[in-house]
Design a protein around this motif. Structure first.
Motif, short mmCIF file in Angstrom:
data_model
loop_
_atom_site.label_atom_id
_atom_site.label_comp_id
_atom_site.label_asym_id
_atom_site.label_seq_id
_atom_site.Cartn_x
_atom_site.Cartn_y
_atom_site.Cartn_z
N TYR A 190 4.10 4.31 -76.00
CA TYR A 190 4.78 3.51 -77.01
C TYR A 190 5.74 4.35 -77.84
CZ TYR A 190 0.79 0.52 -75.88
OH TYR A 190 -0.16 -0.22 -75.23
N ARG A 191 6.19 5.47 -77.28
CA ARG A 191 7.01 6.40 -78.06
C ARG A 191 8.34 5.80 -78.52
NH1 ARG A 191 7.32 8.46 -72.79
NH2 ARG A 191 5.58 9.82 -73.30
N HIS A 192 8.78 4.70 -77.87
CA HIS A 192 10.04 4.09 -78.30
C HIS A 192 9.94 3.48 -79.70
CE1 HIS A 192 7.66 0.98 -76.22
NE2 HIS A 192 8.25 0.11 -77.04
N PHE A 193 8.70 3.27 -80.19
CA PHE A 193 8.52 2.76 -81.55
C PHE A 193 8.64 3.88 -82.59
CE2 PHE A 193 6.07 -0.53 -79.19
CZ PHE A 193 6.78 -1.64 -79.63
N SER A 194 8.65 5.13 -82.12
CA SER A 194 8.75 6.27 -83.02
C SER A 194 10.19 6.76 -83.08
CB SER A 194 7.82 7.40 -82.52
OG SER A 194 8.00 8.56 -83.29
N ASN A 195 10.89 6.38 -84.12
CA ASN A 195 12.27 6.85 -84.32
C ASN A 195 12.56 6.92 -85.80
OD1 ASN A 195 13.70 4.14 -85.13
ND2 ASN A 195 12.51 3.63 -83.30
N LEU A 196 13.56 7.71 -86.14
CA LEU A 196 13.85 8.00 -87.54
C LEU A 196 14.27 6.76 -88.31
CD1 LEU A 196 13.78 10.39 -89.44
CD2 LEU A 196 16.18 10.83 -88.91
N ARG A 197 15.03 5.88 -87.67
CA ARG A 197 15.47 4.67 -88.36
C ARG A 197 14.28 3.79 -88.74
NH1 ARG A 197 20.62 1.37 -86.30
NH2 ARG A 197 21.49 3.33 -87.11
N SER A 198 13.34 3.64 -87.83
CA SER A 198 12.14 2.85 -88.12
C SER A 198 11.32 3.49 -89.24
CB SER A 198 11.28 2.71 -86.86
OG SER A 198 11.94 1.97 -85.86
N ILE A 203 8.71 20.94 -98.41
CA ILE A 203 9.98 20.21 -98.36
C ILE A 203 11.08 21.10 -97.79
CG2 ILE A 203 11.78 19.10 -99.75
CD1 ILE A 203 9.53 18.22 -101.67
N ILE A 204 11.10 22.36 -98.23
CA ILE A 204 12.10 23.32 -97.74
C ILE A 204 11.94 23.53 -96.23
CG2 ILE A 204 12.86 25.72 -97.83
CD1 ILE A 204 12.15 25.70 -100.82
N THR A 218 -0.31 5.67 -97.78
CA THR A 218 0.45 4.93 -96.77
C THR A 218 1.28 5.89 -95.93
OG1 THR A 218 0.61 3.06 -98.30
CG2 THR A 218 2.04 3.02 -96.39
N GLY A 219 1.91 6.87 -96.57
CA GLY A 219 2.71 7.85 -95.84
C GLY A 219 1.89 8.65 -94.86
N LEU A 220 0.68 9.04 -95.26
CA LEU A 220 -0.19 9.78 -94.35
C LEU A 220 -0.65 8.91 -93.18
CD1 LEU A 220 -2.46 11.94 -96.70
CD2 LEU A 220 -0.83 12.76 -95.00
N CYS A 221 -0.95 7.65 -93.48
CA CYS A 221 -1.33 6.72 -92.40
C CYS A 221 -0.17 6.55 -91.41
CB CYS A 221 -1.72 5.36 -92.98
SG CYS A 221 -3.30 5.36 -93.85
N LEU A 222 1.04 6.36 -91.94
CA LEU A 222 2.21 6.19 -91.08
C LEU A 222 2.49 7.45 -90.27
CD1 LEU A 222 4.61 4.28 -93.52
CD2 LEU A 222 3.47 3.35 -91.49
N ALA A 223 2.28 8.62 -90.88
CA ALA A 223 2.52 9.89 -90.18
C ALA A 223 1.57 10.05 -89.00
CB ALA A 223 2.37 11.07 -91.14
N THR A 246 10.29 12.12 -86.80
CA THR A 246 9.80 11.08 -87.72
C THR A 246 8.55 11.53 -88.47
OG1 THR A 246 8.65 10.10 -85.83
CG2 THR A 246 10.77 9.15 -86.44
N CYS A 247 7.64 12.25 -87.80
CA CYS A 247 6.43 12.71 -88.46
C CYS A 247 6.79 13.65 -89.61
CB CYS A 247 5.51 13.41 -87.47
SG CYS A 247 3.92 13.93 -88.18
N ALA A 248 7.77 14.55 -89.37
CA ALA A 248 8.21 15.46 -90.43
C ALA A 248 8.81 14.68 -91.59
CB ALA A 248 9.21 16.46 -89.87
N PHE A 249 9.53 13.60 -91.29
CA PHE A 249 10.11 12.77 -92.35
C PHE A 249 9.00 12.19 -93.23
CE2 PHE A 249 11.25 8.42 -93.70
CZ PHE A 249 12.29 8.72 -94.57
N TYR A 250 7.95 11.68 -92.59
CA TYR A 250 6.82 11.15 -93.36
C TYR A 250 6.16 12.23 -94.20
CZ TYR A 250 6.87 6.73 -90.73
OH TYR A 250 7.23 5.52 -90.18
N LEU A 251 6.03 13.44 -93.64
CA LEU A 251 5.40 14.52 -94.38
C LEU A 251 6.26 15.00 -95.54
CD1 LEU A 251 3.80 16.62 -91.47
CD2 LEU A 251 2.69 15.01 -93.02
#
Length: 281
Positions: A119-127, A34-35, A103-108, A47-52
């Motif tokens: 399809y990188r436009h689907f990868s954003n922090l808000r989504s 987390i740190i 679910t978080g790992l699948c989303l990551a 976004t991947c880091a957010f999921y992790l």
């Protein structure tokens, strides 16, 4: 000492020493992750880091709520779930953490693949934030079933409805929390791995290239350990559904094997964290 008592003693000692070690290493490793993900600029807005980050938080909760309670029960013979409301709340919270974790790992893994594809436009922090919010709401509603159908019977926390027990043993554990998320994670991890390897041949910013490759490695190594450590438990759990025995020695042997596979399953929470900081393609 009889064979049954020996097997039960071994199971108890495994929970005390191995189980407690997993709890301690997992919690420390989760805090460490987390740190890293919240302080390093290269990861902070991905976004991947957010999921992790979410996965790391849930991992800590799962270790403290599920594994530590199991260690108390099986290792120190102190089962706090013998109280009805504790049983319901603990099972519901453990189920919620487990569902959010998978679910978080699948989303990551899905997000990391999308971020390196057309399809990188689907990868954003808000989504990503919206996905996690919807995930939390969905699994919170789902876990109400645990509050309804789990209770303490003769001092044991168990399912009190036979139909729900069939659903849990035949679908929830082997399929919903087993085959389905593992298949999803493996598929998109391999796709993300392939995309990360081909990024070098494209005109990609060197900072983004390094970041994407490292995030993909982190997600991949986590998924790899989850798959390796979860499969034995899923396989043995599925196998045990058709095994009925009244022999005390055989029951003790089955309980020992079950305990070992459960602790191996939990070990991914600790081991993968220790490798995160050193993983890179």
């Amino acid at each position: 000492m009889s064979t049954k008592d020996t097997l039960n003693f071994i199971s108890q000692q495994i929970h005390i020493y191995y189980g407690l070690s997993i709890v301690i290493l997992g919690v420390i490793g989760g805090i460490f992750n987390i740190i890293i993900f919240t302080t390093l600029k290269i990861f902070r807005e991905t976004t991947c880091a957010f999921y992790l980050i979410i996965v790391s938080i849930v991992n800590i909760g799962q270790l403290l709520i599920a594994l530590f309670v199991r260690v108390l029960s099986e290792g120190f013979k102190t089962d706090i779930r013998s109280i009805s409301w504790v049983c319901k709340v603990q099972i519901a919270m453990a189920g919620w953490c487990n569902a959010i974790l998978f679910t978080g790992l699948c989303l990551a893994t899905i997000d990391q693949y999308l971020s390196m594809s057309k399809y990188r436009h689907f990868s954003n922090l808000r989504s990503a934030q919206r996905n996690i919010l919807l995930t939390c709401i969905f699994w919170s509603i789902y876990c109400i079933l645990f509050l309804i159908y789990w209770d303490t019977t003769f001092g044991t926390c168990t399912v009190i409805d036979s139909r729900f027990a069939i659903y849990v043993t035949r679908f929830q554990y082997p399929i919903l929390f087993g085959f389905f998320p593992l298949t999803t994670m493996i598929t998109f991890s391999l796709l993300a791995f392939y995309s990360a390897r081909t990024l070098v041949s494209r005109q990609v910013n060197i900072v983004r290239l390094s970041r994407d490759r490292q995030l993909t490695a982190m997600a991949l190594i986590h998924v790899l350990f989850v798959v390796i450590t979860t499969l034995p438990h899923v396989i043995y759990f599925t196998y045990s559904l058709n095994q009925v025995s009244k022999d005390p020695e055989q029951i003790a042997r089955n309980n020992l094997i079950f305990s070992i596979t459960v602790l191996i399953d939990y070990s991914s929470y600790a081991v993968s964290k220790l490798l995160f900081g050193k993983t890179e393609f």
